[in-house]
Write an enzyme that holds these catalytic residues in place. Structure first.
Site, PDB file in Angstrom:
ATOM      1  N   ARG A   1     -43.884  11.872 -92.321  1.00  0.00           N
ATOM      2  CA  ARG A   1     -43.553  13.039 -93.136  1.00  0.00           C
ATOM      3  C   ARG A   1     -42.917  14.139 -92.256  1.00  0.00           C
ATOM      4  O   ARG A   1     -42.023  14.860 -92.705  1.00  0.00           O
ATOM      5  CB  ARG A   1     -44.791  13.588 -93.866  1.00  0.00           C
ATOM      6  CG  ARG A   1     -45.382  12.651 -94.917  1.00  0.00           C
ATOM      7  CD  ARG A   1     -44.572  12.504 -96.178  1.00  0.00           C
ATOM      8  NE  ARG A   1     -44.365  13.715 -96.894  1.00  0.00           N
ATOM      9  CZ  ARG A   1     -44.045  13.776 -98.199  1.00  0.00           C
ATOM     10  NH1 ARG A   1     -43.903  12.659 -98.925  1.00  0.00           N
ATOM     11  NH2 ARG A   1     -43.835  14.913 -98.778  1.00  0.00           N
TER      12      ARG A   1
ATOM     13  N   LYS B   1     -33.038   5.991 -99.742  1.00  0.00           N
ATOM     14  CA  LYS B   1     -32.700   6.090-101.165  1.00  0.00           C
ATOM     15  C   LYS B   1     -31.204   5.823-101.417  1.00  0.00           C
ATOM     16  O   LYS B   1     -30.404   5.791-100.464  1.00  0.00           O
ATOM     17  CB  LYS B   1     -33.115   7.477-101.666  1.00  0.00           C
ATOM     18  CG  LYS B   1     -34.642   7.707-101.613  1.00  0.00           C
ATOM     19  CD  LYS B   1     -34.998   9.107-102.112  1.00  0.00           C
ATOM     20  CE  LYS B   1     -36.491   9.331-102.176  1.00  0.00           C
ATOM     21  NZ  LYS B   1     -36.813  10.690-102.713  1.00  0.00           N
TER      22      LYS B   1
ATOM     23  N   GLU C   1     -47.809   1.559-102.237  1.00  0.00           N
ATOM     24  CA  GLU C   1     -46.340   1.510-102.299  1.00  0.00           C
ATOM     25  C   GLU C   1     -45.780   0.320-101.521  1.00  0.00           C
ATOM     26  O   GLU C   1     -44.802  -0.308-101.956  1.00  0.00           O
ATOM     27  CB  GLU C   1     -45.765   2.828-101.773  1.00  0.00           C
ATOM     28  CG  GLU C   1     -46.089   4.000-102.707  1.00  0.00           C
ATOM     29  CD  GLU C   1     -45.760   5.367-102.129  1.00  0.00           C
ATOM     30  OE1 GLU C   1     -46.032   6.368-102.832  1.00  0.00           O
ATOM     31  OE2 GLU C   1     -45.240   5.455-100.995  1.00  0.00           O
TER      32      GLU C   1
ATOM     33  N   PHE D   1     -37.940  16.639-113.874  1.00  0.00           N
ATOM     34  CA  PHE D   1     -36.923  15.870-113.149  1.00  0.00           C
ATOM     35  C   PHE D   1     -37.135  14.359-113.215  1.00  0.00           C
ATOM     36  O   PHE D   1     -36.375  13.597-112.619  1.00  0.00           O
ATOM     37  CB  PHE D   1     -36.865  16.328-111.677  1.00  0.00           C
ATOM     38  CG  PHE D   1     -38.170  16.200-110.923  1.00  0.00           C
ATOM     39  CD1 PHE D   1     -38.576  14.992-110.374  1.00  0.00           C
ATOM     40  CD2 PHE D   1     -38.988  17.307-110.738  1.00  0.00           C
ATOM     41  CE1 PHE D   1     -39.775  14.879-109.679  1.00  0.00           C
ATOM     42  CE2 PHE D   1     -40.193  17.210-110.041  1.00  0.00           C
ATOM     43  CZ  PHE D   1     -40.584  15.980-109.509  1.00  0.00           C
TER      44      PHE D   1
ATOM     45  N   HIS E   1     -37.683   8.436 -98.716  1.00  0.00           N
ATOM     46  CA  HIS E   1     -39.064   8.577 -99.196  1.00  0.00           C
ATOM     47  C   HIS E   1     -40.027   8.307 -98.046  1.00  0.00           C
ATOM     48  O   HIS E   1     -39.768   7.449 -97.207  1.00  0.00           O
ATOM     49  CB  HIS E   1     -39.331   7.551-100.308  1.00  0.00           C
ATOM     50  CG  HIS E   1     -40.781   7.454-100.697  1.00  0.00           C
ATOM     51  ND1 HIS E   1     -41.367   8.338-101.566  1.00  0.00           N
ATOM     52  CD2 HIS E   1     -41.762   6.598-100.307  1.00  0.00           C
ATOM     53  CE1 HIS E   1     -42.655   8.018-101.703  1.00  0.00           C
ATOM     54  NE2 HIS E   1     -42.921   6.957-100.948  1.00  0.00           N
TER      55      HIS E   1
ATOM     56  N   ASN F   1     -32.473  13.313-101.874  1.00  0.00           N
ATOM     57  CA  ASN F   1     -32.931  13.723-100.552  1.00  0.00           C
ATOM     58  C   ASN F   1     -33.106  12.579 -99.557  1.00  0.00           C
ATOM     59  O   ASN F   1     -33.905  12.665 -98.635  1.00  0.00           O
ATOM     60  CB  ASN F   1     -34.198  14.584-100.676  1.00  0.00           C
ATOM     61  CG  ASN F   1     -35.324  13.838-101.358  1.00  0.00           C
ATOM     62  OD1 ASN F   1     -35.180  12.673-101.671  1.00  0.00           O
ATOM     63  ND2 ASN F   1     -36.434  14.509-101.559  1.00  0.00           N
TER      64      ASN F   1
ATOM     65  N   TYR G   1     -42.781   6.067-109.608  1.00  0.00           N
ATOM     66  CA  TYR G   1     -42.880   7.526-109.693  1.00  0.00           C
ATOM     67  C   TYR G   1     -43.696   7.998-110.898  1.00  0.00           C
ATOM     68  O   TYR G   1     -43.527   9.142-111.351  1.00  0.00           O
ATOM     69  CB  TYR G   1     -41.482   8.137-109.712  1.00  0.00           C
ATOM     70  CG  TYR G   1     -40.812   8.152-108.347  1.00  0.00           C
ATOM     71  CD1 TYR G   1     -41.286   8.987-107.324  1.00  0.00           C
ATOM     72  CD2 TYR G   1     -39.721   7.328-108.067  1.00  0.00           C
ATOM     73  CE1 TYR G   1     -40.681   9.011-106.068  1.00  0.00           C
ATOM     74  CE2 TYR G   1     -39.109   7.348-106.806  1.00  0.00           C
ATOM     75  CZ  TYR G   1     -39.604   8.193-105.819  1.00  0.00           C
ATOM     76  OH  TYR G   1     -39.007   8.222-104.575  1.00  0.00           O
TER      77      TYR G   1
ATOM     78  N   THR H   1     -39.229  18.179 -98.770  1.00  0.00           N
ATOM     79  CA  THR H   1     -38.573  17.574 -99.943  1.00  0.00           C
ATOM     80  C   THR H   1     -37.211  18.210-100.201  1.00  0.00           C
ATOM     81  O   THR H   1     -36.229  17.512-100.482  1.00  0.00           O
ATOM     82  CB  THR H   1     -39.473  17.754-101.190  1.00  0.00           C
ATOM     83  OG1 THR H   1     -40.786  17.281-100.883  1.00  0.00           O
ATOM     84  CG2 THR H   1     -38.912  17.020-102.386  1.00  0.00           C
TER      85      THR H   1
ATOM     86  N   ARG I   1     -34.099  14.526 -93.609  1.00  0.00           N
ATOM     87  CA  ARG I   1     -33.591  15.203 -94.814  1.00  0.00           C
ATOM     88  C   ARG I   1     -32.653  16.350 -94.465  1.00  0.00           C
ATOM     89  O   ARG I   1     -31.646  16.568 -95.161  1.00  0.00           O
ATOM     90  CB  ARG I   1     -34.765  15.656 -95.689  1.00  0.00           C
ATOM     91  CG  ARG I   1     -35.365  14.470 -96.463  1.00  0.00           C
ATOM     92  CD  ARG I   1     -36.639  14.811 -97.136  1.00  0.00           C
ATOM     93  NE  ARG I   1     -37.036  13.822 -98.149  1.00  0.00           N
ATOM     94  CZ  ARG I   1     -38.258  13.768 -98.683  1.00  0.00           C
ATOM     95  NH1 ARG I   1     -39.180  14.637 -98.323  1.00  0.00           N
ATOM     96  NH2 ARG I   1     -38.547  12.834 -99.577  1.00  0.00           N
TER      97      ARG I   1
END
Ligand code: UDP
Ligand code: MG
Length: 139
Positions: free
Chosen positions: A87, A11, A128, A59, A117, A114, A51, A93, A104
């Site tokens: 993950r 990100k 995606e 948010f 993704h 964070n 998203y 998160t 993270r």
């Protein structure tokens, strides 16, 4: 049918802070093969669509601002059990809840900013990945 693949974005905060190399190193050292990768920047329309599932969340506006403010690295990754294992290596998160050594925990600033993704299902990995690499088509 896509199996053993996941989709990731490094990100804008991670790119801004110069963490591309360190994060990719951790991803490949964890056994993931990079199938496709590009440095790109999402438009507001892109981020809103990507998203969309969160559009009712408080948010959402901040998330769209954040995700469009600078370049990202988008990539499709391959490994056995890719979605779940990825993950695990990215962590929770919220970085305060992320396990030691996760991406993270190491690189995220906050629950919003964070760093990375990771898709949450095989189905979303395909959607995606196609969003960024195949002109929106399912593959
Ligand atoms: N997010 C946020 N505030 C929250 C929860 C999520 O800003 O309270 C942002 C954060 O960047 C997160 C993204 O929205 O990565 C998508 O949220 P999700 O719950 O799907 O988390 P993820 O799947 O990325 O762990
Ligand atoms: Mg998610």
């Amino acid at each position: 049918m896509v199996t053993n693949r996941t989709f990731t974005m490094l990100k804008p905060d991670a790119v801004e802070k110069g963490h591309i190399g360190a994060i990719l190193d951790k991803i490949t050292a964890s056994g993931f093969r990079i199938v496709a990768m590009k440095l790109t920047q999402m438009t507001t329309a892109d981020a809103k669509e990507f998203y969309a599932i969160h559009k009712e969340r408080p948010f959402y506006g901040e998330l769209v601002e954040y995700m469009t403010r600078g370049p990202i690295v988008a990539a499709i990754l391959e490994k056995n059990n890719a979605v779940e294992d990825f993950r695990t290596i990215i962590g929770a998160t919220n970085p305060e809840e992320a396990a030691e050594g996760t991406i993270r925990k190491l690189y995220a600033t906050s629950i919003g900013e964070n760093a990375i993704h990771g898709s949450d299902s095989d189905e979303n990995a395909a959607i995606e990945g196609a969003f960024h690499f195949a002109g929106r088509e399912m593959f």
